[in-house]
Design a protein around this motif. Sequence first.
Motif, mmCIF file in Angstrom:
data_model
loop_
_atom_site.group_PDB
_atom_site.id
_atom_site.type_symbol
_atom_site.label_atom_id
_atom_site.label_comp_id
_atom_site.label_asym_id
_atom_site.label_seq_id
_atom_site.Cartn_x
_atom_site.Cartn_y
_atom_site.Cartn_z
ATOM 1 N N MET A 1 18.046 80.349 98.449
ATOM 2 C CA MET A 1 18.978 79.914 99.499
ATOM 3 C C MET A 1 19.113 81.011 100.560
ATOM 4 N N GLN A 2 19.148 80.602 101.831
ATOM 5 C CA GLN A 2 19.323 81.566 102.919
ATOM 6 C C GLN A 2 20.720 82.179 102.835
ATOM 7 N N PRO A 3 20.824 83.511 102.678
ATOM 8 C CA PRO A 3 22.164 84.113 102.680
ATOM 9 C C PRO A 3 22.760 84.118 104.086
ATOM 10 N N VAL A 4 24.077 84.007 104.121
ATOM 11 C CA VAL A 4 24.810 83.992 105.393
ATOM 12 C C VAL A 4 25.780 85.164 105.416
ATOM 13 N N PHE A 5 25.813 85.880 106.546
ATOM 14 C CA PHE A 5 26.889 86.820 106.834
ATOM 15 C C PHE A 5 27.769 86.161 107.884
ATOM 16 N N ASP A 6 29.056 86.115 107.601
ATOM 17 C CA ASP A 6 29.994 85.426 108.483
ATOM 18 C C ASP A 6 30.946 86.428 109.131
ATOM 19 N N GLY A 7 31.100 86.330 110.445
ATOM 20 C CA GLY A 7 31.826 87.349 111.195
ATOM 21 C C GLY A 7 33.340 87.291 111.151
ATOM 22 N N HIS A 8 33.933 86.196 110.611
ATOM 23 C CA HIS A 8 35.404 86.151 110.605
ATOM 24 C C HIS A 8 35.937 85.074 109.680
ATOM 25 N N ASN A 9 36.834 85.482 108.776
ATOM 26 C CA ASN A 9 37.633 84.491 108.050
ATOM 27 C C ASN A 9 39.048 85.003 107.856
ATOM 28 N N ASP A 10 39.960 84.060 107.654
ATOM 29 C CA ASP A 10 41.382 84.359 107.450
ATOM 30 C C ASP A 10 41.827 84.012 106.034
ATOM 31 N N ALA A 11 40.903 84.025 105.083
ATOM 32 C CA ALA A 11 41.249 83.605 103.715
ATOM 33 C C ALA A 11 42.385 84.442 103.124
ATOM 34 N N LEU A 12 42.434 85.738 103.475
ATOM 35 C CA LEU A 12 43.468 86.611 102.894
ATOM 36 C C LEU A 12 44.880 86.183 103.296
ATOM 37 N N GLY B 1 25.984 79.888 100.031
ATOM 38 C CA GLY B 1 25.133 81.032 100.369
ATOM 39 C C GLY B 1 25.850 82.110 101.168
ATOM 40 N N LEU B 2 27.190 82.024 101.232
ATOM 41 C CA LEU B 2 27.944 83.065 101.958
ATOM 42 C C LEU B 2 27.889 84.356 101.136
ATOM 43 N N ALA B 3 27.120 85.309 101.623
ATOM 44 C CA ALA B 3 26.843 86.531 100.849
ATOM 45 C C ALA B 3 27.505 87.764 101.447
ATOM 46 N N GLY B 4 28.017 87.634 102.668
ATOM 47 C CA GLY B 4 28.713 88.750 103.302
ATOM 48 C C GLY B 4 29.653 88.213 104.360
ATOM 49 N N GLY B 5 30.747 88.922 104.602
ATOM 50 C CA GLY B 5 31.660 88.425 105.619
ATOM 51 C C GLY B 5 32.737 89.414 105.982
ATOM 52 N N GLY C 1 31.128 75.942 101.578
ATOM 53 C CA GLY C 1 30.044 75.251 100.879
ATOM 54 C C GLY C 1 29.147 74.450 101.804
ATOM 55 N N GLY C 2 29.602 74.208 103.038
ATOM 56 C CA GLY C 2 28.825 73.400 103.982
ATOM 57 C C GLY C 2 27.894 74.192 104.873
ATOM 58 N N LEU C 3 27.833 75.522 104.684
ATOM 59 C CA LEU C 3 26.970 76.342 105.550
ATOM 60 C C LEU C 3 25.506 75.892 105.547
ATOM 61 N N PRO C 4 24.937 75.489 104.390
ATOM 62 C CA PRO C 4 23.527 75.051 104.442
ATOM 63 C C PRO C 4 23.294 73.872 105.377
ATOM 64 N N ARG C 5 24.297 73.002 105.546
ATOM 65 C CA ARG C 5 24.128 71.869 106.473
ATOM 66 C C ARG C 5 23.995 72.366 107.913
ATOM 67 N N LEU C 6 24.736 73.432 108.240
ATOM 68 C CA LEU C 6 24.623 74.004 109.588
ATOM 69 C C LEU C 6 23.245 74.643 109.769
ATOM 70 N N LEU C 7 22.771 75.357 108.754
ATOM 71 C CA LEU C 7 21.451 75.996 108.875
ATOM 72 C C LEU C 7 20.361 74.931 109.017
ATOM 73 N N ASP C 8 20.501 73.812 108.288
ATOM 74 C CA ASP C 8 19.548 72.701 108.445
ATOM 75 C C ASP C 8 19.582 72.169 109.880
ATOM 76 N N ALA C 9 20.779 72.062 110.439
ATOM 77 C CA ALA C 9 20.902 71.540 111.810
ATOM 78 C C ALA C 9 20.241 72.490 112.808
#
Length: 338
Positions: free
Chosen positions: A1-12, A38-42, A301-309
């Motif tokens: 799976m393609q790993p994703v690094f994401d630049g911003h989240n507010d989960a905390l 595949g969210l591997a960094g953020g 969990g939907g990041l792979p759909r964006l990468l497919d797009a």
Amino acid sequence: MQPVFDGHNDALLRAGAEAIAAGRPDGHLDIPRARAGGLAGGIFAVFTPSEEPELIEREDGWESPLPPALAPGVAAEYALRAAGRLFRLQELGALRVVRSVAELDRCLDDGVLGAVLHLEGAEAIDPELEALELWHAAGLRSLGPVWSRPNAFGHGVAGRFPGTPDTGAGLTDAGRALVRRCNELGVLVDASHLNLTGFWDLAATTEAPLVATHSCAYALAPASRNLTDEQLDAIGASSGLVGIAFVAPFLRADGRDDPDTPLAAVVAHVRHVAERIGVERVALGSDFDGATIPAAIGDAGGLPRLLDALRDDGFSADEVGQIAWGNWRRVLAATWRS
Ligand code: ZN
């Protein structure tokens, strides 16, 4: 799976460490869904909320008035606890706080989510910058001088649609000193909540690549939080990057806060930035748990759909790898000291 690094989240902001680690029924980001997508960094934001004045609806858009500056001490106390939550997640084995690109690489090898500690709005730091040293020693590797409301370091961008980012005064002297010390320490300075004047103040002060962790293109959606083509050009010239946010009202030409926003809208912003300043200068910056995002992505969990797009739109496998991971890694390596 393609790993994703994401630049911003507010989960905390949204849940305790145990719920983020084990999974939760709502929101966008937790460890099970990060793994599935595949969210591997953020970049994990520590943001001190304040009561937001109500959104003003207009015939052709909206305006969100800025809250006043926080009272002294409020952010220092709040941010300590929220940052503690990130280290609690590390204690639970849910993620590792990364301070260097070598640590990020090791996370990728080990299959552990690499988390960057970020202050969204630097109110927790005193104008003399003494607390910055402690935050840096604890692992802080990214900060935005302002979240949109004003503070000792500057004025941020007021929320408007339609409206340009030109909403007022920029960085203060303390703000410029903050940028210079961040450069010395190797802390990324985020342009995402700066207004136009603040952005140019940052560009004139910083020695690091210009980075907007979670923004979109003003040419496609005239929101004040988005970046004009001239701003994109400056980011390109500095070899920085834009993390495209999945925020519905920043993606849509009509500015509506509507989850029924197609993947194609996110792809169009990626495409615009790639064509304007190069595919090596566009990446992802979801704003998971901080905004209304397209239902077509749904959650981490939907990041792979964006990468497919992105692939369906004609980006090559190599380019998708750059957008998803490589560009963030390059900019962090150029910004951090190690
Ligand atoms: Zn934000």
